[in-house]
Design an enzyme around this catalytic site. Structure first.
Site, PDB file in Angstrom:
ATOM      1  N   GLY A 163       8.593   1.283   3.096  1.00 26.33           N
ATOM      2  CA  GLY A 163       7.430   2.064   3.518  1.00 26.33           C
ATOM      3  C   GLY A 163       6.189   1.741   2.707  1.00 26.33           C
ATOM      4  O   GLY A 163       5.218   2.502   2.724  1.00 26.33           O
ATOM      5  N   ARG A 186       0.833  -1.203   0.000  1.00 20.27           N
ATOM      6  CA  ARG A 186       0.000   0.000   0.000  1.00 20.27           C
ATOM      7  C   ARG A 186       0.864   1.249   0.000  1.00 20.27           C
ATOM      8  O   ARG A 186       2.032   1.233   0.407  1.00 20.27           O
ATOM      9  CB  ARG A 186      -0.932   0.035   1.214  1.00 20.27           C
ATOM     10  CG  ARG A 186      -0.222   0.143   2.564  1.00 20.27           C
ATOM     11  CD  ARG A 186      -0.161   1.553   3.118  1.00 20.27           C
ATOM     12  NE  ARG A 186       0.650   1.666   4.312  1.00 20.27           N
ATOM     13  CZ  ARG A 186       1.936   1.980   4.310  1.00 20.27           C
ATOM     14  NH1 ARG A 186       2.570   2.204   3.183  1.00 20.27           N
ATOM     15  NH2 ARG A 186       2.611   2.067   5.435  1.00 20.27           N
ATOM     16  N   SER A 233       4.689  -1.306   2.969  1.00 21.16           N
ATOM     17  CA  SER A 233       3.993  -2.317   3.764  1.00 21.16           C
ATOM     18  C   SER A 233       4.103  -3.741   3.236  1.00 21.16           C
ATOM     19  O   SER A 233       3.106  -4.453   3.136  1.00 21.16           O
ATOM     20  CB  SER A 233       2.526  -1.919   3.936  1.00 21.16           C
ATOM     21  OG  SER A 233       2.078  -2.512   5.112  1.00 21.16           O
ATOM     22  N   SER A 234       5.327  -4.140   2.956  1.00 20.21           N
ATOM     23  CA  SER A 234       5.526  -5.560   2.636  1.00 20.21           C
ATOM     24  C   SER A 234       5.176  -6.415   3.848  1.00 20.21           C
ATOM     25  O   SER A 234       4.751  -7.560   3.703  1.00 20.21           O
ATOM     26  CB  SER A 234       6.970  -5.811   2.207  1.00 20.21           C
ATOM     27  OG  SER A 234       7.865  -5.645   3.293  1.00 20.21           O
ATOM     28  N   TYR A 271       9.985   4.688  16.248  1.00 18.31           N
ATOM     29  CA  TYR A 271       8.539   4.550  16.027  1.00 18.31           C
ATOM     30  C   TYR A 271       7.791   4.338  17.354  1.00 18.31           C
ATOM     31  O   TYR A 271       6.845   5.083  17.669  1.00 18.31           O
ATOM     32  CB  TYR A 271       8.259   3.425  15.023  1.00 18.31           C
ATOM     33  CG  TYR A 271       6.806   3.256  14.665  1.00 18.31           C
ATOM     34  CD1 TYR A 271       6.268   3.849  13.520  1.00 18.31           C
ATOM     35  CD2 TYR A 271       5.947   2.503  15.459  1.00 18.31           C
ATOM     36  CE1 TYR A 271       4.930   3.691  13.193  1.00 18.31           C
ATOM     37  CE2 TYR A 271       4.608   2.338  15.142  1.00 18.31           C
ATOM     38  CZ  TYR A 271       4.102   2.929  14.003  1.00 18.31           C
ATOM     39  OH  TYR A 271       2.776   2.769  13.694  1.00 18.31           O
ATOM     40  N   ASP A 320      -2.087  -0.391   7.882  1.00 20.93           N
ATOM     41  CA  ASP A 320      -1.520  -1.249   6.847  1.00 20.93           C
ATOM     42  C   ASP A 320      -2.350  -2.509   6.622  1.00 20.93           C
ATOM     43  O   ASP A 320      -2.702  -2.854   5.490  1.00 20.93           O
ATOM     44  CB  ASP A 320      -0.078  -1.626   7.202  1.00 20.93           C
ATOM     45  CG  ASP A 320       0.841  -0.414   7.241  1.00 20.93           C
ATOM     46  OD1 ASP A 320       0.370   0.694   6.938  1.00 20.93           O
ATOM     47  OD2 ASP A 320       2.029  -0.582   7.581  1.00 20.93           O
TER      48      ASP A 320
HETATM   49  P1  ADP Z   1       7.622  -2.433   5.136  1.00 22.01           P
HETATM   50  O1  ADP Z   1       6.402  -3.049   5.728  1.00 22.01           O
HETATM   51  O2  ADP Z   1       7.488  -0.963   4.944  1.00 22.01           O
HETATM   52  O3  ADP Z   1       8.077  -3.098   3.879  1.00 22.01           O
HETATM   53  P2  ADP Z   1       8.792  -3.439   7.558  1.00 22.01           P
HETATM   54  O4  ADP Z   1      10.104  -3.207   8.217  1.00 22.01           O
HETATM   55  O5  ADP Z   1       7.552  -3.174   8.324  1.00 22.01           O
HETATM   56  O6  ADP Z   1       8.808  -2.609   6.190  1.00 22.01           O
HETATM   57  O7  ADP Z   1       8.703  -4.961   7.083  1.00 22.01           O
HETATM   58  C1  ADP Z   1       9.740  -5.532   6.324  1.00 22.01           C
HETATM   59  C2  ADP Z   1      10.028  -6.924   6.852  1.00 22.01           C
HETATM   60  O8  ADP Z   1       8.897  -7.792   6.603  1.00 22.01           O
HETATM   61  C3  ADP Z   1      11.166  -7.608   6.125  1.00 22.01           C
HETATM   62  O9  ADP Z   1      12.421  -7.227   6.684  1.00 22.01           O
HETATM   63  C4  ADP Z   1      10.855  -9.072   6.331  1.00 22.01           C
HETATM   64  O10 ADP Z   1      11.267  -9.500   7.615  1.00 22.01           O
HETATM   65  C5  ADP Z   1       9.330  -9.104   6.305  1.00 22.01           C
HETATM   66  N1  ADP Z   1       8.835  -9.449   4.965  1.00 22.01           N
HETATM   67  C6  ADP Z   1       8.114  -8.665   4.138  1.00 22.01           C
HETATM   68  N2  ADP Z   1       7.829  -9.290   2.986  1.00 22.01           N
HETATM   69  C7  ADP Z   1       8.385 -10.520   3.067  1.00 22.01           C
HETATM   70  C8  ADP Z   1       8.447 -11.637   2.184  1.00 22.01           C
HETATM   71  N3  ADP Z   1       7.891 -11.629   0.978  1.00 22.01           N
HETATM   72  N4  ADP Z   1       9.134 -12.734   2.618  1.00 22.01           N
HETATM   73  C9  ADP Z   1       9.708 -12.752   3.830  1.00 22.01           C
HETATM   74  N5  ADP Z   1       9.668 -11.725   4.700  1.00 22.01           N
HETATM   75  C10 ADP Z   1       9.018 -10.614   4.338  1.00 22.01           C
HETATM   76 MG    MG Z   2       5.657  -2.682   7.691  1.00 20.89          MG
END
Ligand code: ADP
Ligand code: MG
Length: 392
Positions: A137, A40, A139-140, A235, A185
């Site tokens: 940022g 997002r 929201s993976s 945060y 998120d």
């Molecule tokens: P954002 O949500 O902005 O991308 P975050 O620090 O909140 O950043 O989340 C990133 C973390 O989420 C990654 O370091 C990892 O640990 C986990 N993550 C996200 N996507 C995946 C994925 N496809 N496979 C494994 N871990 C993931």
């Molecule tokens: Mg995140």
């Protein structure tokens, strides 16, 4: 041919095929269920979800796809293939022992969801693929949580209420990776809708779809490709400072506060940081409501002004921006055809979001490429659908 700095979404079909192929190669049988969840970008309303304010995010075409099958054991085996390479984790399901956070760190996002899924979770194997940049940022983290949750629904043949699902995924992120995030998120990743932004009331947890005007304007996201290490401690500190301000005013959250209340904190000579955070939150909640109204009537000039104001208070009062984000916004501000630009998400790196006329995008990119000191990646934020089960 897209430039190397353009991130192009892979698309659901290709990601699904890739995940299924990896599943067969890894587990020597076929996956029986599949799910997808987007990332997002927040248009406006940052650092206010945990204060029960309003936020206005859109779901992205960039996705996490998860495929899986039960494995007749009491363990989960999960493989993730992404821009971080291939990672593997095995852990027991809750009924065979209390599930606890642990190494590898990324698996906590999956474990937290397994631990919080309503009902019994049977052992399963899963493959996660994603074209979302991690830690940008966008929201993976919520994407991987909600995709995993949706896979568990598909495997169990159940349907959890979407708001409840977002809340359980948020709880998973609190308890396992230990990130005290707000609800935004997981909510948008669950409930996003093509061609719409979602105005979420983080107090009532009700939301309204806001159509994004079609036509000659688009949403460009620029990933700074920097992540300052402050995020981990800063945060939760911002969250605590906002809670402190609310307590000083006798409110459950800053949602109840007005600018008069901020003046009251100033008169009482409260901690300067606490006052600044409160001022950002009060102004940002009001801006987010106004931004949704302005979008509805197509007043993009006003939307743009609100973007700039939001960036300024995130930078000066919330103090969550960084030189890279400030530079991107400053460059964008001087480009004809840009309505507005701001940092988006938690800050300390990550991405900026820019509302810009389509005709001006190439010029904007060229300016950024020649003047920005870092290595940017451009993503076109076409407002897309939220999480869904996929046919396999
Ligand atoms: P954002 O949500 O902005 O991308 P975050 O620090 O909140 O950043 O989340 C990133 C973390 O989420 C990654 O370091 C990892 O640990 C986990 N993550 C996200 N996507 C995946 C994925 N496809 N496979 C494994 N871990 C993931
Ligand atoms: Mg995140």
């Amino acid at each position: 041919m897209p430039a190397p700095t353009d991130a192009v979404s892979t698309g659901e079909t290709s990601l699904l095929r890739r995940a299924c192929d990896i599943f067969v190669a890894t587990f020597k049988r076929s996956a029986t269920a599949a799910a997808a969840a987007p990332g997002r970008v927040n248009l406006i309303g940052d650092h206010v979800d945990y204060c029960e304010g309003y936020v206005l995010p859109v779901a992205l075409p960039f996705l996490t796809v998860v495929v899986g099958a039960h494995n007749d054991t009491s363990s989960c085996r999960v493989v993730s293939v992404s821009d971080s390479g291939r990672q593997e984790a095995t852990f027991p399901i809750p009924s065979s022992g209390q599930l606890k956070p642990g190494e590898p760190a990324w698996s906590n996002y999956v474990k937290g969801v397994v631990a919080n899924f309503p009902g019994t979770v049977k052992g399963f194997d899963a493959v996660i693929v994603s074209d979302l940049p991690m830690g940008a940022g966008l929201s993976s983290s919520a994407s991987v949580e909600v995709a995993t949750f949706t896979l568990l629904e598909a495997l169990a043949g159940s349907n959890v209420d979407p708001v409840k699902k977002a809340q359980l995924c948020q709880k998973a992120e609190h308890e396992f990776p230990g990130m005290p995030c707000g609800i935004m998120d997981q909510y948008i990743v669950t409930m996003g809708k093509k061609d719409h932004a979602l105005l979420i009331d983080c107090r009532s947890l009700e939301s309204t779809q806001v159509p994004i005007p079609h036509g000659d304007t688009g949403i460009l996201v620029i990933n700074t490709n920097v992540k300052h290490q402050l995020t981990g401690s800063e945060y939760p500190q911002r969250r605590a400072q906002c809670q402190k301000a609310a307590e000083l005013l006798g409110f459950p959250s800053l949602r109840d506060a007005t600018s008069e209340h901020v003046e009251d904190l100033k008169r009482r000579k409260c901690d300067l940081d606490v006052i600044r955070r409160a001022q950002h939150v009060v102004e940002e909640i009001r801006r987010t409501e106004e931004c949704a109204k302005s979008l509805r009537v197509g007043d993009l000039e006003r939307v743009g002004e609100l973007f700039y104001e939001s960036h300024e208070t995130l930078r000066d009062l919330m103090e969550v921006s960084c030189p890279e984000l400030d530079q991107l916004v400053a460059i964008a501000k001087t480009v004809d055809g840009v309505y507005g630009a701001r940092m988006t998400g938690g800050g300390f790196g990550g991405s900026a979001v820019i509302l810009v006329k389509n005709a001006a995008v190439e010029h904007l990119k060229r300016r950024i490429l020649s003047e920005y000191k870092g290595t940017p990646t451009f993503l076109v934020a076409v407002p897309s659908d939220g999480a869904r089960k996929l046919n396999i």
